[in-house]
Design a protein around this motif. Sequence first.
Motif, PDB file in Angstrom:
ATOM      1  N   SER A 307      16.670  67.014  -5.485  1.00  0.00           N
ATOM      2  CA  SER A 307      15.965  65.805  -5.054  1.00  0.00           C
ATOM      3  C   SER A 307      15.969  65.654  -3.546  1.00  0.00           C
ATOM      4  O   SER A 307      15.291  64.771  -3.002  1.00  0.00           O
ATOM      5  CB  SER A 307      16.602  64.565  -5.699  1.00  0.00           C
ATOM      6  N   VAL A 308      16.748  66.473  -2.837  1.00  0.00           N
ATOM      7  CA  VAL A 308      16.825  66.411  -1.380  1.00  0.00           C
ATOM      8  C   VAL A 308      16.454  67.772  -0.804  1.00  0.00           C
ATOM      9  O   VAL A 308      16.451  68.787  -1.494  1.00  0.00           O
ATOM     10  CB  VAL A 308      18.248  66.004  -0.910  1.00  0.00           C
ATOM     11  N   MET A 309      16.144  67.773   0.463  1.00  0.00           N
ATOM     12  CA  MET A 309      15.805  69.021   1.144  1.00  0.00           C
ATOM     13  C   MET A 309      16.552  69.056   2.484  1.00  0.00           C
ATOM     14  O   MET A 309      16.389  68.144   3.291  1.00  0.00           O
ATOM     15  CB  MET A 309      14.299  69.110   1.369  1.00  0.00           C
ATOM     16  N   PRO A 310      17.396  70.070   2.755  1.00  0.00           N
ATOM     17  CA  PRO A 310      17.610  71.211   1.858  1.00  0.00           C
ATOM     18  C   PRO A 310      18.357  70.812   0.589  1.00  0.00           C
ATOM     19  O   PRO A 310      18.961  69.742   0.519  1.00  0.00           O
ATOM     20  CB  PRO A 310      18.438  72.170   2.707  1.00  0.00           C
ATOM     21  N   CYS A 311      18.301  71.682  -0.371  1.00  0.00           N
ATOM     22  CA  CYS A 311      18.923  71.441  -1.675  1.00  0.00           C
ATOM     23  C   CYS A 311      20.424  71.211  -1.510  1.00  0.00           C
ATOM     24  O   CYS A 311      21.084  71.828  -0.679  1.00  0.00           O
ATOM     25  CB  CYS A 311      18.654  72.643  -2.572  1.00  0.00           C
ATOM     26  N   GLY A 312      20.989  70.291  -2.297  1.00  0.00           N
ATOM     27  CA  GLY A 312      22.418  70.051  -2.264  1.00  0.00           C
ATOM     28  C   GLY A 312      23.158  70.962  -3.231  1.00  0.00           C
ATOM     29  O   GLY A 312      22.637  71.311  -4.290  1.00  0.00           O
ATOM     30  N   LEU A 313      24.371  71.358  -2.858  1.00  0.00           N
ATOM     31  CA  LEU A 313      25.194  72.233  -3.696  1.00  0.00           C
ATOM     32  C   LEU A 313      26.566  71.609  -3.913  1.00  0.00           C
ATOM     33  O   LEU A 313      27.216  71.182  -2.958  1.00  0.00           O
ATOM     34  CB  LEU A 313      25.372  73.618  -3.056  1.00  0.00           C
ATOM     35  N   THR A 314      27.013  71.577  -5.174  1.00  0.00           N
ATOM     36  CA  THR A 314      28.347  71.090  -5.508  1.00  0.00           C
ATOM     37  C   THR A 314      28.990  72.095  -6.451  1.00  0.00           C
ATOM     38  O   THR A 314      28.482  72.333  -7.557  1.00  0.00           O
ATOM     39  CB  THR A 314      28.298  69.721  -6.190  1.00  0.00           C
ATOM     40  N   GLN A 315      30.099  72.696  -6.030  1.00  0.00           N
ATOM     41  CA  GLN A 315      30.756  73.679  -6.878  1.00  0.00           C
ATOM     42  C   GLN A 315      31.499  72.994  -8.019  1.00  0.00           C
ATOM     43  O   GLN A 315      32.107  71.936  -7.840  1.00  0.00           O
ATOM     44  CB  GLN A 315      31.734  74.531  -6.068  1.00  0.00           C
ATOM     45  N   ILE A 316      31.411  73.576  -9.218  1.00  0.00           N
ATOM     46  CA  ILE A 316      32.128  73.039 -10.373  1.00  0.00           C
ATOM     47  C   ILE A 316      33.066  74.122 -10.921  1.00  0.00           C
ATOM     48  O   ILE A 316      32.841  75.323 -10.721  1.00  0.00           O
ATOM     49  CB  ILE A 316      31.163  72.568 -11.483  1.00  0.00           C
ATOM     50  N   HIS A 317      34.119  73.676 -11.610  1.00  0.00           N
ATOM     51  CA  HIS A 317      35.123  74.600 -12.131  1.00  0.00           C
ATOM     52  C   HIS A 317      35.323  74.449 -13.636  1.00  0.00           C
ATOM     53  O   HIS A 317      36.253  75.010 -14.197  1.00  0.00           O
ATOM     54  CB  HIS A 317      36.450  74.382 -11.402  1.00  0.00           C
ATOM     55  N   SER A 318      34.447  73.675 -14.267  1.00  0.00           N
ATOM     56  CA  SER A 318      34.520  73.476 -15.713  1.00  0.00           C
ATOM     57  C   SER A 318      33.116  73.272 -16.266  1.00  0.00           C
ATOM     58  O   SER A 318      32.256  72.692 -15.598  1.00  0.00           O
ATOM     59  CB  SER A 318      35.392  72.263 -16.053  1.00  0.00           C
TER      60      SER A 318
END
Length: 400
Positions: A307-318
């Motif tokens: 939904s935003v530019m640049p694209c947002g990234l969130t690392q997940i561990h599960s």
Amino acid sequence: MPQDKRERRTDTWSKNHPLGPPWASLHADAMGVVLTFLPCLPDRARVRSVCHQWRAVARSRGRSVPPPLPLLVFPKLRFSSLTAGGLLTAMRQAWMPREVGPKDDIIPVGSSGDWIVCARLATGECFMLNAFSYAVLKVPHLGTSSDFSLRQVVFSSSPSSSSSSSSSSGPPPPNYTMAAYMICHGKTELSLWSPGMKTWRVYEHALFAGHVDIIFYQENLYMLWRFTPCLFALELGKDEEDGVIITSMKDCLVEKLLPNALVPTHETSCNMVEWKGRLLLIIRYHQAPHHCRNMLVKVEVFVMDLSVMPCGLTQIHSLENDCIFVGTGGCKSFSAGQHAGVEGDLIYFGPDHCNPHAAFAYSMRDHGTRAIVETKPLPCVNNASPKQVLGYPVWLFPSE
């Protein structure tokens, strides 16, 4: 004769038990419980084959029990089922209708629901096959050159669920779009088709290069480079003459947001999958050089905010006890928690261009890996010439 004795025994049973064998009267609710404890598709098939009554009851309860575990469809239309223990069963050659023709040159290139997209690379023929009703639907040819390789086909929506009047065994309704990634004469092409179009709409672009992964998500088509995490969003529209078309393309700039820089001795392989309504980026890090790609270093998974530019990234561990299945014909998520005894938080990797000689599961919990198939070499590789790849398998997710 033995046959006569069998007939007499059958007649005697029928006379003494006019209502049929006692197991035939198993209550539908009890059958539902039995199917719940049988996540493997071949086991459910054996239940259905006991008698006509069980087949009818199992079908009536099919929608009320969790779907079976996925299948892996290999070249020549051979099938292997995932078991509750996380291993693949021995490969089996399934019966196919006459319309399919010879199976020796058929490779799977995509799937959706009970449908498999198949291709004959020598002729460019492309068709859809329902793996359970055996319905066959032809689609336009994609090419006729010997220098032609269809790599992946994805759907904008499930061909079996887009209409209330359709079923998983009937012909797909005409409100879906197929996207195909292929290499022709050394050039990467992206093609679009939907029912009503006489031919595929073929696109060439400088950014359509090498190996890519494609997926429909929120009415757009996304294309990801496999060796470098570069993501592009392709907006689609419709033209009265050409049918479905690409109207614009933009760079999501994902590669600039990775938390860790790439190590010179590592190579990457990237995939996308939709999970719980979100689009995930999966990155495998392998030990370089190319011949050491089977040496997996680590796997990282990110949620992408488009939904935003640049694209947002969130690392997940599960994966919240879910599983993800990665393959060249597309990636899917699966709720392992529906089945007792089936381990979750696993990513299953099928053989692909990065590692055609192995299929394994990666644990998000302890970061360990384990093989899921013992056959070597895998049937996607030519036994006479191990470097020659016949085609890669595709994950199939049966509806019941």
